[in-house]
Enzyme design. Structure first.
Site, PDB file in Angstrom:
ATOM      1  N   TYR A 131       0.832  -1.204   0.000  1.00  0.00           N
ATOM      2  CA  TYR A 131       0.000   0.000   0.000  1.00  0.00           C
ATOM      3  C   TYR A 131       0.860   1.245   0.000  1.00  0.00           C
ATOM      4  CZ  TYR A 131      -3.776  -3.210   0.869  1.00  0.00           C
ATOM      5  OH  TYR A 131      -4.677  -4.235   0.731  1.00  0.00           O
ATOM      6  N   CYS A 132       0.255   2.339  -0.441  1.00  0.00           N
ATOM      7  CA  CYS A 132       0.908   3.635  -0.530  1.00  0.00           C
ATOM      8  C   CYS A 132       1.673   3.927   0.755  1.00  0.00           C
ATOM      9  CB  CYS A 132      -0.158   4.701  -0.781  1.00  0.00           C
ATOM     10  SG  CYS A 132       0.526   6.345  -0.999  1.00  0.00           S
ATOM     11  N   PRO A 133       2.917   4.335   0.641  1.00  0.00           N
ATOM     12  CA  PRO A 133       3.662   4.777  -0.543  1.00  0.00           C
ATOM     13  C   PRO A 133       4.572   3.715  -1.157  1.00  0.00           C
ATOM     14  CG  PRO A 133       4.871   5.453   1.378  1.00  0.00           C
ATOM     15  CD  PRO A 133       3.625   4.706   1.871  1.00  0.00           C
TER      16      PRO A 133
END
Length: 84
Positions: free
Chosen positions: A21-23
């Site tokens: 997941y981000c980042p």
């Protein structure tokens, strides 16, 4: 641009960020793009819906070409051509 999952696109390298997941997907993408030669194409596979926003912005900011983008119920796929 969204196309059917059965359409074909050629790529030089593949980066699978599934489950991240981000980042993290963008950080790994940035590192991988530095390894590629100009005009090589990277296929990025992701499961994070935020990549639908982040990857096009990444390409625009760094002047790489997002040549194809597709998704299905399980993953997002992006073909990115490295610029100079």
């Amino acid at each position: 641009m969204t196309t059917s999952p059965t359409s074909e696109a050629t790529h030089t390298e593949c980066l699978d960020t599934s489950g991240l997941y981000c980042p993290e997907p963008i950080m790994l993408l940035h590192e991988k793009m530095e390894e590629l030669a100009t005009n090589e194409v990277l296929l990025v596979i992701a499961t994070d819906p935020a990549t639908t926003r982040d990857i096009p912005k990444f390409c625009q900011f760094l002047k790489h070409s997002l040549i194809k983008q597709e998704e299905d119920e399980q993953q997002y796929r992006y073909w990115i051509k490295k610029s100079l």
